[in-house]
Motif scaffolding. Structure first.
Motif, PDB file in Angstrom:
ATOM      1  N   SER A 238     -24.410  -5.635 -62.540  1.00  0.00           N
ATOM      2  CA  SER A 238     -23.217  -6.225 -63.158  1.00  0.00           C
ATOM      3  C   SER A 238     -23.589  -7.447 -63.993  1.00  0.00           C
ATOM      4  O   SER A 238     -23.054  -7.645 -65.091  1.00  0.00           O
ATOM      5  N   TYR A 241     -25.278  -6.343 -67.250  1.00  0.00           N
ATOM      6  CA  TYR A 241     -24.289  -5.845 -68.211  1.00  0.00           C
ATOM      7  C   TYR A 241     -23.639  -7.003 -68.959  1.00  0.00           C
ATOM      8  O   TYR A 241     -23.468  -6.950 -70.181  1.00  0.00           O
ATOM      9  N   SER A 281     -20.266   2.262 -58.935  1.00  0.00           N
ATOM     10  CA  SER A 281     -18.888   2.024 -59.361  1.00  0.00           C
ATOM     11  C   SER A 281     -17.912   2.289 -58.225  1.00  0.00           C
ATOM     12  O   SER A 281     -16.927   1.558 -58.061  1.00  0.00           O
ATOM     13  N   HIS A 284     -18.108  -0.681 -55.833  1.00  0.00           N
ATOM     14  CA  HIS A 284     -17.451  -1.841 -56.444  1.00  0.00           C
ATOM     15  C   HIS A 284     -15.933  -1.679 -56.431  1.00  0.00           C
ATOM     16  O   HIS A 284     -15.198  -2.636 -56.165  1.00  0.00           O
ATOM     17  N   ASP A 294     -15.702  -9.241 -55.485  1.00  0.00           N
ATOM     18  CA  ASP A 294     -16.704  -8.635 -56.354  1.00  0.00           C
ATOM     19  C   ASP A 294     -18.067  -9.149 -55.921  1.00  0.00           C
ATOM     20  O   ASP A 294     -18.248 -10.355 -55.714  1.00  0.00           O
TER      21      ASP A 294
END
Length: 456
Positions: A238, A241, A281, A284, A294
């Motif tokens: 994450s 990204y 995903s 998450h 998160d």
């Protein structure tokens, strides 16, 4: 048209509402606009294009002009510029955050176990048989393409029907054997359904090692590292990204860690199956949906707490509430939590009903608390125990922070983050406790085969 005619047109009835408002404002002040030429001797055929260019030039310089139609392109350009600047500011902020996190933690925690033999000798022999058959199939197809073999009537590319059936049977058998061996060794121990589903899905797709690996040790290593990857790497993906770094591949490996062990582990996992997007995903999504947390926020908050920076209250407040509600805070976490959240006790235990009852019934302070404690002793009710904890006015603390609820989908990742900070020497606490904690966390992703080998 002559300039004075053009000016009278604006003064009498301008079609532009902004111009109308400006002229009205001037008239109220006893003034009126003036008009003057910008260019002279311009051919009539070029007037429209030249006007548009002049409007755009002045709009780009942010001059206060009223030509709405002519400023649209400049407005779009300014909006794009503003968006790009905002994006660059955000990117710069995330890159600073990443640099701080990498400095504080050293990057993801290494797997910490030796590669076990996950696949049996029989499984690997079947895989090698499949590899040999694949080579025969490819050689036969090359011969056919060169015209040295007759083309069969079915879709076997020149192979006999019997050989095609053998190829299919061996492939199916190898996939089934890999799945059975891998599932037996790396199935999830975590109670949250999303973790069982994610690991089981990875085990099912792990049959790709039959096609992706020709080396048994590397294939075993790939299978053994799947759960470590799902547990440890997601917050770093994450972060990558947000920093415009690819979340997989060599650039990510070089960016996220200087540790050769971690880089090699990432390479091996991703070589066999650059899968993890869907599984990561899903985890998450579950964390945000049911825990409102998160993992990247947890990583940032915990790193800020233990790097002796002044933590951002908006960042650490929900993370510390999560720790307090699902496990325990250490002394430093508890101190920060009560600082950034004055109503921290209410958030963890609920309102202080005992104090309210005393006030509502005009009872001496502490009376309702004594009654609630006695009821708790007599009835042993969870709700009463919660009220007693609120009366005690202390947060749950331990030597080291922990998340103990195995039904909590974020627990594996949170534990890995705490273990990463402990390994980096950032978390206070007794040395023996810290070593035991890191070993316990690593055991959660270590394949059963490795555990059984060390503890028969």
């Amino acid at each position: 048209m002559p300039l004075d005619v053009r000016l009278r047109g604006h003064l009498n009835k301008s079609t532009n509402t902004f111009v109308q408002a400006w002229i009205a404002e001037l008239k109220a002040a006893g003034l009126q606009p003036i008009i003057c030429p910008l260019r002279r001797n311009v051919p009539a055929a070029e007037l429209a294009a030249l006007e548009t260019a002049e409007i755009h030039r002045r709009a780009m310089r942010r001059e206060p002009i009223f030509n709405i139609a002519g400023t649209e392109r400049a407005a779009r350009h300014h909006a794009e510029q503003a968006a790009e600047k905002a994006r660059l500011r955000e990117l710069t902020g995330w890159r600073r955050t990443a640099a701080h996190l990498l400095k504080v933690t050293g990057g993801p925690i290494p797997p910490g176990f030796s590669t076990p033999s996950i696949m049996s000798d029989e499984t690997w022999a079947t895989i090698e048989q499949g590899h040999a058959l694949d080579r025969r199939v490819e050689a036969a197809r090359i011969e056919e393409a060169a015209g040295h073999r007759p083309v069969a009537s079915d879709d076997t590319a020149g192979l006999s029907a019997d050989l095609a059936l053998v190829a299919y049977d061996i492939g199916e058998r190898a996939d089934r054997m890999i799945f059975e061996d891998a599932w037996r060794s790396i199935r999830s121990r975590h109670g949250a359904p999303v973790w069982r589903d994610a690991v089981d899905a990875r085990v099912k797709t792990a049959t790709d090692v039959r096609r992706g690996f020709n080396d048994r040790d590397e294939a075993d290593r790939h299978l053994s590292l799947l759960r470590w990857y799902l547990t440890v790497i997601p917050p770093w993906q994450s972060l990558a990204y947000r920093c415009a770094v690819p979340p997989t591949g060599p650039d990510f490996h070089a960016w996220v860690t200087p540790d050769p062990e971690v880089r090699e582990a990432l390479r091996i996992v991703e070589k066999g199956e650059p899968f993890t997007d869907r599984a990561v995903s899903a985890i998450h999504h579950e964390c945000r949906r049911y825990q409102h947390i998160d993992l990247l926020d947890v990583l940032r908050a915990v790193a800020a707490i233990y790097s002796r920076r002044d933590p951002d209250p908006d960042l650490v407040r929900p993370v510390l509430r999560y720790f307090a509600s699902n496990g325990y805070l250490d002394a430093r976490m508890a101190k920060i939590y009560t600082t950034v959240a004055p109503h921290a006790l209410d958030a963890v235990y609920g309102p202080d009903h005992a104090t309210r009852i005393d006030a509502d019934l005009a009872l001496p302070a502490g009376t309702s608390g004594q009654v609630i404690r006695r009821l708790d002793e007599l009835l042993d009710e969870a709700a009463l125990r919660q009220l007693v904890k609120r009366i005690d006015a202390t947060l749950p603390t331990a030597v080291l922070p922990d998340i103990t609820d195995d039904e909590n989908p974020a627990a594996p990742g949170v534990r890995a983050i705490v273990a990463t900070l402990i390994r980096a020497g950032r978390v206070p606490g007794l040395s023996a406790d810290k070593s035991a904690y890191v070993n316990q966390v690593r055991a959660s992703w270590t394949p059963f085969a490795a555990i059984e080998r060390n503890h028969p």
